[in-house]
Design a protein around this motif. Structure first.
Motif, PDB file in Angstrom:
ATOM      1  N   GLY A   1      57.475  77.351  11.618  1.00 15.91           N
ATOM      2  CA  GLY A   1      58.596  76.471  11.948  1.00 15.91           C
ATOM      3  C   GLY A   1      58.287  75.092  11.409  1.00 15.91           C
ATOM      4  N   ILE A   2      59.213  74.175  11.613  1.00 21.50           N
ATOM      5  CA  ILE A   2      58.986  72.813  11.132  1.00 21.50           C
ATOM      6  C   ILE A   2      57.770  72.193  11.821  1.00 21.50           C
ATOM      7  CG2 ILE A   2      60.542  71.617  12.711  1.00 21.50           C
ATOM      8  CD1 ILE A   2      61.380  69.960  10.124  1.00 21.50           C
ATOM      9  N   TRP A   3      57.485  72.641  13.036  1.00 20.35           N
ATOM     10  CA  TRP A   3      56.310  72.148  13.759  1.00 20.35           C
ATOM     11  C   TRP A   3      55.021  72.465  12.995  1.00 20.35           C
ATOM     12  CZ3 TRP A   3      52.386  75.306  15.153  1.00 20.35           C
ATOM     13  CH2 TRP A   3      52.641  76.674  15.128  1.00 20.35           C
ATOM     14  N   THR A   4      55.047  73.535  12.186  1.00 19.83           N
ATOM     15  CA  THR A   4      53.866  73.907  11.404  1.00 19.83           C
ATOM     16  C   THR A   4      53.483  72.773  10.463  1.00 19.83           C
ATOM     17  OG1 THR A   4      54.645  76.196  11.448  1.00 19.83           O
ATOM     18  CG2 THR A   4      52.904  75.662   9.884  1.00 19.83           C
ATOM     19  N   ILE A   5      54.484  72.193   9.821  1.00 16.92           N
ATOM     20  CA  ILE A   5      54.236  71.067   8.914  1.00 16.92           C
ATOM     21  C   ILE A   5      53.595  69.923   9.692  1.00 16.92           C
ATOM     22  CG2 ILE A   5      55.337  69.342   7.412  1.00 16.92           C
ATOM     23  CD1 ILE A   5      57.556  71.521   6.950  1.00 16.92           C
ATOM     24  N   MET A   6      54.128  69.671  10.873  1.00 19.20           N
ATOM     25  CA  MET A   6      53.618  68.576  11.705  1.00 19.20           C
ATOM     26  C   MET A   6      52.139  68.779  12.028  1.00 19.20           C
ATOM     27  SD  MET A   6      56.749  68.579  14.352  1.00 19.20           S
ATOM     28  CE  MET A   6      58.429  68.544  13.789  1.00 19.20           C
ATOM     29  N   TYR A   7      51.788  69.975  12.465  1.00 20.64           N
ATOM     30  CA  TYR A   7      50.408  70.259  12.843  1.00 20.64           C
ATOM     31  C   TYR A   7      49.466  70.117  11.652  1.00 20.64           C
ATOM     32  CZ  TYR A   7      50.991  71.918  17.658  1.00 20.64           C
ATOM     33  OH  TYR A   7      51.202  72.001  19.009  1.00 20.64           O
ATOM     34  N   ILE A   8      49.954  70.439  10.456  1.00 19.42           N
ATOM     35  CA  ILE A   8      49.108  70.400   9.270  1.00 19.42           C
ATOM     36  C   ILE A   8      48.705  68.979   8.902  1.00 19.42           C
ATOM     37  CG2 ILE A   8      49.122  70.830   6.768  1.00 19.42           C
ATOM     38  CD1 ILE A   8      50.563  73.479   7.409  1.00 19.42           C
ATOM     39  N   TYR A   9      49.497  67.965   9.289  1.00 19.26           N
ATOM     40  CA  TYR A   9      49.075  66.590   8.989  1.00 19.26           C
ATOM     41  C   TYR A   9      48.682  65.796  10.237  1.00 19.26           C
ATOM     42  CZ  TYR A   9      53.908  65.064  10.058  1.00 19.26           C
ATOM     43  OH  TYR A   9      55.108  64.826  10.657  1.00 19.26           O
ATOM     44  N   ILE A  10      49.225  66.124  11.399  1.00 15.31           N
ATOM     45  CA  ILE A  10      48.924  65.328  12.591  1.00 15.31           C
ATOM     46  C   ILE A  10      47.493  65.544  13.073  1.00 15.31           C
ATOM     47  CG2 ILE A  10      49.446  65.033  15.051  1.00 15.31           C
ATOM     48  CD1 ILE A  10      52.406  65.380  14.313  1.00 15.31           C
ATOM     49  N   TRP A  11      47.063  66.789  13.206  1.00 22.92           N
ATOM     50  CA  TRP A  11      45.719  67.038  13.740  1.00 22.92           C
ATOM     51  C   TRP A  11      44.624  66.596  12.767  1.00 22.92           C
ATOM     52  CZ3 TRP A  11      46.408  66.584  18.415  1.00 22.92           C
ATOM     53  CH2 TRP A  11      47.361  67.290  19.149  1.00 22.92           C
ATOM     54  N   PRO A  12      44.755  66.825  11.448  1.00 27.80           N
ATOM     55  CA  PRO A  12      43.751  66.240  10.541  1.00 27.80           C
ATOM     56  C   PRO A  12      43.739  64.711  10.583  1.00 27.80           C
ATOM     57  CG  PRO A  12      44.878  68.039   9.456  1.00 27.80           C
ATOM     58  CD  PRO A  12      45.617  67.786  10.745  1.00 27.80           C
ATOM     59  N   LEU A  13      44.908  64.096  10.792  1.00 26.32           N
ATOM     60  CA  LEU A  13      44.947  62.645  10.954  1.00 26.32           C
ATOM     61  C   LEU A  13      44.126  62.239  12.175  1.00 26.32           C
ATOM     62  CD1 LEU A  13      45.999  59.795  10.301  1.00 26.32           C
ATOM     63  CD2 LEU A  13      48.039  60.359  11.660  1.00 26.32           C
ATOM     64  N   ALA A  14      44.231  63.002  13.250  1.00 31.72           N
ATOM     65  CA  ALA A  14      43.434  62.710  14.451  1.00 31.72           C
ATOM     66  C   ALA A  14      41.944  62.773  14.123  1.00 31.72           C
ATOM     67  CB  ALA A  14      43.781  63.684  15.571  1.00 31.72           C
ATOM     68  N   VAL A  15      41.533  63.795  13.386  1.00 28.56           N
ATOM     69  CA  VAL A  15      40.123  63.917  12.990  1.00 28.56           C
ATOM     70  C   VAL A  15      39.708  62.705  12.156  1.00 28.56           C
ATOM     71  CG1 VAL A  15      38.473  65.254  11.604  1.00 28.56           C
ATOM     72  CG2 VAL A  15      40.080  66.440  13.115  1.00 28.56           C
TER      73      VAL A  15
END
Length: 168
Positions: free
Chosen positions: A75-89
């Protein structure tokens, strides 16, 4: 694969197992608390994993995202997770020398607060800036919950869990 720990040595099988378990804990923790919107230990686990394993925390983040995709589908949330969580790291790596309990609690709260704005970014491209802004604004109450939950969870659990993971 040539993996190195934060000390510059290759990751051993125990460290890889720890990373796999931490990925599973992200999923289990998020699912176990799914009845409370935006309250979960994902940011806590990203912070402690990054503090102990450095950039290898990205393995956990991508594994977590993959498992979430297997559970919920694409889903569109997949795109979000792909950049949000690495940004957190990346942000944790930037401040990894910081030891203050209040700093990390505020850091996590701040990330929870901007989470909705970060999630709105793909909607700019799929639906326009107005839709993205509406998406973000409608989610602000959930971002406030996310921020408060992150603050409390990190304030009380980051330090002891980081020490435990370091000992392992």
């Amino acid at each position: 694969m040539n993996l190195h720990s934060t000390k510059g040595t290759k990751l051993n099988i125990n460290e890889l197992a720890h990373l796999a378990i931490l990925s599973a804990l992200m999923v289990v923790g998020k699912e176990a608390l799914s009845f409370i919107p935006n309250v979960h230990p994902v940011m806590l686990l990203i912070i402690i994993t990054t503090l102990v394993y450095g950039w290898h925390a990205l393995l956990c983040v991508f594994c977590f995202t993959l498992i979430e995709i297997l559970i919920y589908g694409l889903g569109i949330w997949t795109i979000m997770y792909i950049y949000i969580w690495p940004l957190a790291v990346a942000l944790v790596m930037l401040f990894r020398k910081e030891q203050s309990r209040i700093f990390w609690a505020c850091f996590a709260a701040g990330f929870g607060l901007i989470f909705g704005a970060l999630c709105a970014l793909p909607y700019i491209f799929t639906s326009g800036i107005k839709a993205a802004a509406l998406y973000w604004v409608s989610g602000i109450p959930y971002d406030l919950i996310h921020a408060a939950a992150n603050f409390i969870i990190i304030y009380f659990l980051r330090e002891p869990l980081t020490k435990l993971l370091t000992k392992l």
